[in-house]
Design a protein around this motif. Structure first.
Motif, short mmCIF file in Angstrom:
data_model
loop_
_atom_site.label_atom_id
_atom_site.label_comp_id
_atom_site.label_asym_id
_atom_site.label_seq_id
_atom_site.Cartn_x
_atom_site.Cartn_y
_atom_site.Cartn_z
N ARG A 136 41.97 34.72 48.78
CA ARG A 136 43.26 35.11 47.63
C ARG A 136 43.05 35.47 46.78
O ARG A 136 43.40 36.36 45.86
N LEU A 137 41.96 34.96 46.05
CA LEU A 137 41.72 35.44 44.71
C LEU A 137 41.18 36.36 44.73
O LEU A 137 40.87 37.80 44.16
N ASP A 138 39.57 36.93 46.02
CA ASP A 138 39.00 38.13 45.67
C ASP A 138 40.65 39.52 46.43
O ASP A 138 40.28 40.47 45.76
N GLN A 139 41.85 39.50 46.36
CA GLN A 139 42.80 40.22 47.29
C GLN A 139 43.42 39.99 45.42
O GLN A 139 44.14 41.72 45.26
N ARG A 140 43.10 39.16 44.72
CA ARG A 140 43.94 39.28 43.60
C ARG A 140 43.52 40.07 42.30
O ARG A 140 44.11 41.00 41.64
N PHE A 141 42.13 40.36 42.85
CA PHE A 141 41.18 40.93 41.28
C PHE A 141 41.57 42.18 41.58
O PHE A 141 41.52 43.28 41.23
N ARG A 173 31.51 41.07 40.93
CA ARG A 173 31.45 40.36 39.71
C ARG A 173 32.72 39.33 39.39
O ARG A 173 32.88 38.76 39.27
N GLY A 174 33.90 40.69 39.66
CA GLY A 174 35.20 40.02 38.92
C GLY A 174 35.74 39.04 39.96
O GLY A 174 35.76 37.93 39.35
N SER A 175 35.66 39.09 41.00
CA SER A 175 36.17 38.04 42.18
C SER A 175 34.88 36.83 42.15
O SER A 175 34.98 35.14 41.98
N ALA A 176 33.45 36.84 42.44
CA ALA A 176 33.10 36.24 41.66
C ALA A 176 33.23 34.90 40.37
O ALA A 176 32.67 33.74 40.08
#
Length: 306
Positions: free
Chosen positions: A205-210, A261-264
């Protein structure tokens, strides 16, 4: 009895949606517990509620500062408690919503007896930093208060300055003062926590959000902030997750790895938030993966108010 209720959770777990659902059933005003939403002009990377959402329910502590300014946990706790009293006086329910766990800690645990800011001393510290640089100031702090220095970046000018200021004014280090009895008692408000049962679900979900933030124009938003000319990556506002990584990509020209980097960084933030929440024994967990999670939060809130 009507009393303030807190709704916490790691980033990306649907806190805003749950809060807006609650507002359909109860007369609430929302107090944001988010150290990024306080800043104007930072909308995409903070997942700030839309204009329509902000208009549908009264919101507080959103868009109250310029990105050049800073905002402490102590300032938040003071503002939040005052706002909660005012909202209760209007006959409405104060609903504190967000994921900045340091703010929640300031509310629940109370505040340490720290000295007030001293403008003259700060000017002296700024002048010294102008000569030797903030990394050298950080090294100086490390000899005085190694515990505090260990958790600060060498260029974290705001916090390094504050730690040195506290030591000069009180003769005690920040770590010493934080270990002393609290100056004010904390609140005893119900705490509901939206948390995932499956960490992999949250990561996806966070990967998709970024990626969605990038699609919505995050890079252009950061470009506009940089173009002001008075902001730097050392400021608290620009250290927010997503903004720091995008700023660095604009510096290096390497956008290929920005999503990674943003997702991590977002995943790491969520991990820290979950760790904070697990240290709060009073929290009541609601499964954010449930299709009716927002209604489950509403039911838990109504039960807490009985």
């Amino acid at each position: 009895m009507m009393q303030p209720v807190c709704l916490a959770g790691p980033t990306g777990t649907g806190k805003t949606a749950a809060a807006l659902k609650i507002a359909e059933y109860l007369p609430v005003e929302i107090i944001s517990v988010d150290s990024a939403l306080v800043y104007r002009g930072m909308d995409i990377g903070t997942a700030k509620p839309s204009k329509a959402e902000l208009a549908a329910v009264p919101h507080h502590l959103i868009d109250i500062l310029d990105p050049l300014e800073s905002y402490s946990a102590a300032e938040f706790a003071s503002s939040a408690q005052q706002l909660a009293e005012e909202i209760l006086a209007r006959g409405k329910l104060p609903l504190l919503v967000g994921g900045t766990m340091l703010y929640f800690k300031a509310l629940f645990d109370g505040l340490s007896a720290l000295p007030q800011a001293d403008a003259e001393l700060r000017a002296q510290l700024d002048a010294e930093a102008e000569q030797i640089g903030w990394p050298a100031m950080h090294a100086k702090l490390a000899t005085i208060d190694p515990e505090t220095a260990a958790r600060l970046a060498p260029n974290d000018s705001q916090r390094i300055q504050r730690a040195l200021e506290v030591w000069h004014l009180s003769g005690k280090t920040l770590s010493q003062l934080h270990a002393e009895p609290q100056r004010s008692s904390g609140v005893d408000w119900p705490l509901l926590s939206l948390e995932p049962q499956d960490r992999a679900w949250l990561h996806q979900r966070l990967d998709q959000r970024f990626q969605q933030m990038l699609d919505q124009g995050l890079i252009d938003e950061v470009k506009a902030l940089r173009a002001r000319g008075d902001l730097s990556p050392d400021l608290p506002s620009m250290r927010c997750v997503g903004y720091r990584q995008t700023w660095e990509a604009l510096d290096s020209g390497d956008f290929k790895h920005l999503v990674e980097r943003g997702s991590a960084a977002t995943r790491q933030l969520a991990k820290r938030q979950i760790t904070w929440l697990r240290s709060m024994p009073q929290r009541q967990v609601v499964d954010c993966q449930h299709p009716d999670a927002a209604l489950h939060v509403l039911a838990a809130l109504q039960k807490a108010l009985r």
